[in-house]
Design a protein around this motif. Structure first.
Motif, mmCIF file in Angstrom:
data_model
loop_
_atom_site.group_PDB
_atom_site.id
_atom_site.type_symbol
_atom_site.label_atom_id
_atom_site.label_comp_id
_atom_site.label_asym_id
_atom_site.label_seq_id
_atom_site.Cartn_x
_atom_site.Cartn_y
_atom_site.Cartn_z
ATOM 1 N N THR A 143 -4.145 -78.873 3.038
ATOM 2 C CA THR A 143 -5.393 -78.554 2.352
ATOM 3 C C THR A 143 -6.301 -79.771 2.213
ATOM 4 O OG1 THR A 143 -4.449 -79.040 0.195
ATOM 5 C CG2 THR A 143 -4.271 -76.772 0.972
ATOM 6 N N HIS A 144 -5.727 -80.976 2.212
ATOM 7 C CA HIS A 144 -6.484 -82.206 1.991
ATOM 8 C C HIS A 144 -6.020 -83.272 2.972
ATOM 9 C CE1 HIS A 144 -7.090 -80.272 -1.894
ATOM 10 N NE2 HIS A 144 -8.114 -81.070 -2.060
ATOM 11 N N ALA A 145 -6.876 -84.238 3.157
ATOM 12 C CA ALA A 145 -6.455 -85.421 3.892
ATOM 13 C C ALA A 145 -5.343 -86.079 3.077
ATOM 14 C CB ALA A 145 -7.627 -86.367 4.083
ATOM 15 N N GLU A 146 -4.346 -86.554 3.747
ATOM 16 C CA GLU A 146 -3.203 -87.189 3.081
ATOM 17 C C GLU A 146 -3.655 -88.335 2.168
ATOM 18 O OE1 GLU A 146 0.562 -88.046 1.758
ATOM 19 O OE2 GLU A 146 -0.089 -86.260 2.838
ATOM 20 N N GLU A 147 -4.730 -89.038 2.559
ATOM 21 C CA GLU A 147 -5.209 -90.163 1.757
ATOM 22 C C GLU A 147 -5.645 -89.716 0.357
ATOM 23 O OE1 GLU A 147 -7.078 -89.515 4.878
ATOM 24 O OE2 GLU A 147 -5.371 -90.468 5.839
ATOM 25 N N HIS A 148 -6.261 -88.532 0.265
ATOM 26 C CA HIS A 148 -6.702 -88.025 -1.042
ATOM 27 C C HIS A 148 -5.504 -87.692 -1.932
ATOM 28 C CE1 HIS A 148 -10.587 -86.672 1.117
ATOM 29 N NE2 HIS A 148 -10.664 -87.929 0.737
ATOM 30 N N LEU A 149 -4.509 -87.061 -1.346
ATOM 31 C CA LEU A 149 -3.309 -86.721 -2.108
ATOM 32 C C LEU A 149 -2.554 -87.989 -2.503
ATOM 33 C CD1 LEU A 149 -2.180 -83.686 0.068
ATOM 34 C CD2 LEU A 149 -3.238 -83.607 -2.201
ATOM 35 N N GLN A 150 -2.552 -88.961 -1.605
ATOM 36 C CA GLN A 150 -1.855 -90.217 -1.887
ATOM 37 C C GLN A 150 -2.509 -90.967 -3.043
ATOM 38 O OE1 GLN A 150 1.077 -90.930 -0.696
ATOM 39 N NE2 GLN A 150 1.196 -92.857 -1.810
ATOM 40 N N LEU A 151 -3.812 -90.881 -3.180
ATOM 41 C CA LEU A 151 -4.493 -91.512 -4.316
ATOM 42 C C LEU A 151 -3.953 -90.973 -5.636
ATOM 43 C CD1 LEU A 151 -8.252 -91.610 -3.239
ATOM 44 C CD2 LEU A 151 -6.748 -93.570 -3.690
ATOM 45 N N LEU A 152 -3.780 -89.656 -5.709
ATOM 46 C CA LEU A 152 -3.247 -89.061 -6.930
ATOM 47 C C LEU A 152 -1.792 -89.470 -7.137
ATOM 48 C CD1 LEU A 152 -3.559 -87.316 -9.411
ATOM 49 C CD2 LEU A 152 -3.149 -85.296 -7.986
ATOM 50 N N ARG A 153 -1.003 -89.467 -6.076
ATOM 51 C CA ARG A 153 0.395 -89.891 -6.186
ATOM 52 C C ARG A 153 0.500 -91.330 -6.682
ATOM 53 N NH1 ARG A 153 1.268 -88.047 -0.440
ATOM 54 N NH2 ARG A 153 1.255 -85.779 -0.665
#
Length: 153
Positions: A111-121
């Motif tokens: 659903t999202h670029a991995e970079e966006h999800l990684q920011l939250l992680r």
């Protein structure tokens, strides 16, 4: 009866009145609260970019998890009781882990670029480290038995 009252308590003003604004400021300036608010912002951005079906499926839970970090922290900080602090800390952990897990589900669904999800992680990981320092400050001697027997022994 009042011998343990601390006249130097920073939350009381010169007249001995509780200073709600000063206490609120203390909570909002705490590094854990600041990081929690960052997580709320990142979560809102991610949820806002979800398609309608995924927003309905994940959005509410993600927002609830992120907002619970601030609410439970505030509740814990406004109590001196060890049992209450530990209860809130446990809830914080559960919500943080839930939010963290959802980022992997969203990654699987692409659903999202991995970079966006990684920011939250990464923000959640920074929060976890601050959390570990915070719970070390809890005074286990300051506890009351709430009748449920958890964190009292």
């Amino acid at each position: 009866m009042w011998d343990d009252f601390d006249d130097e308590d920073p939350d009381f003003d010169e007249e001995g009145s509780f200073d709600y604004h000063k206490d609120q400021e203390r909570v909002y300036k705490h590094p854990l609260m600041k990081k929690a608010r960052d997580i709320v912002g990142l979560t809102k951005a991610l949820v806002g970019s979800l398609d309608e079906a995924r927003r309905e499926l994940y959005g509410t839970l993600m927002l609830e998890d992120s907002l619970s970090l601030t609410a439970k922290f505030s509740a814990a900080e406004n109590s001196s009781d060890y049992v209450i602090k530990m209860e809130k800390a446990m809830l914080i952990k559960i919500h943080a882990k839930s939010l963290f897990s959802i980022t992997y589900q969203l990654a699987l669904e692409e659903t999202h670029a991995e970079e966006h999800l990684q920011l939250l992680r990464e923000a959640i990981e920074e929060y976890r480290k601050l959390f570990l320092d915070w719970i070390k400050e809890f005074d286990s001697k300051d506890r009351t038995d709430d009748g449920w027997g958890i964190f009292t022994g």
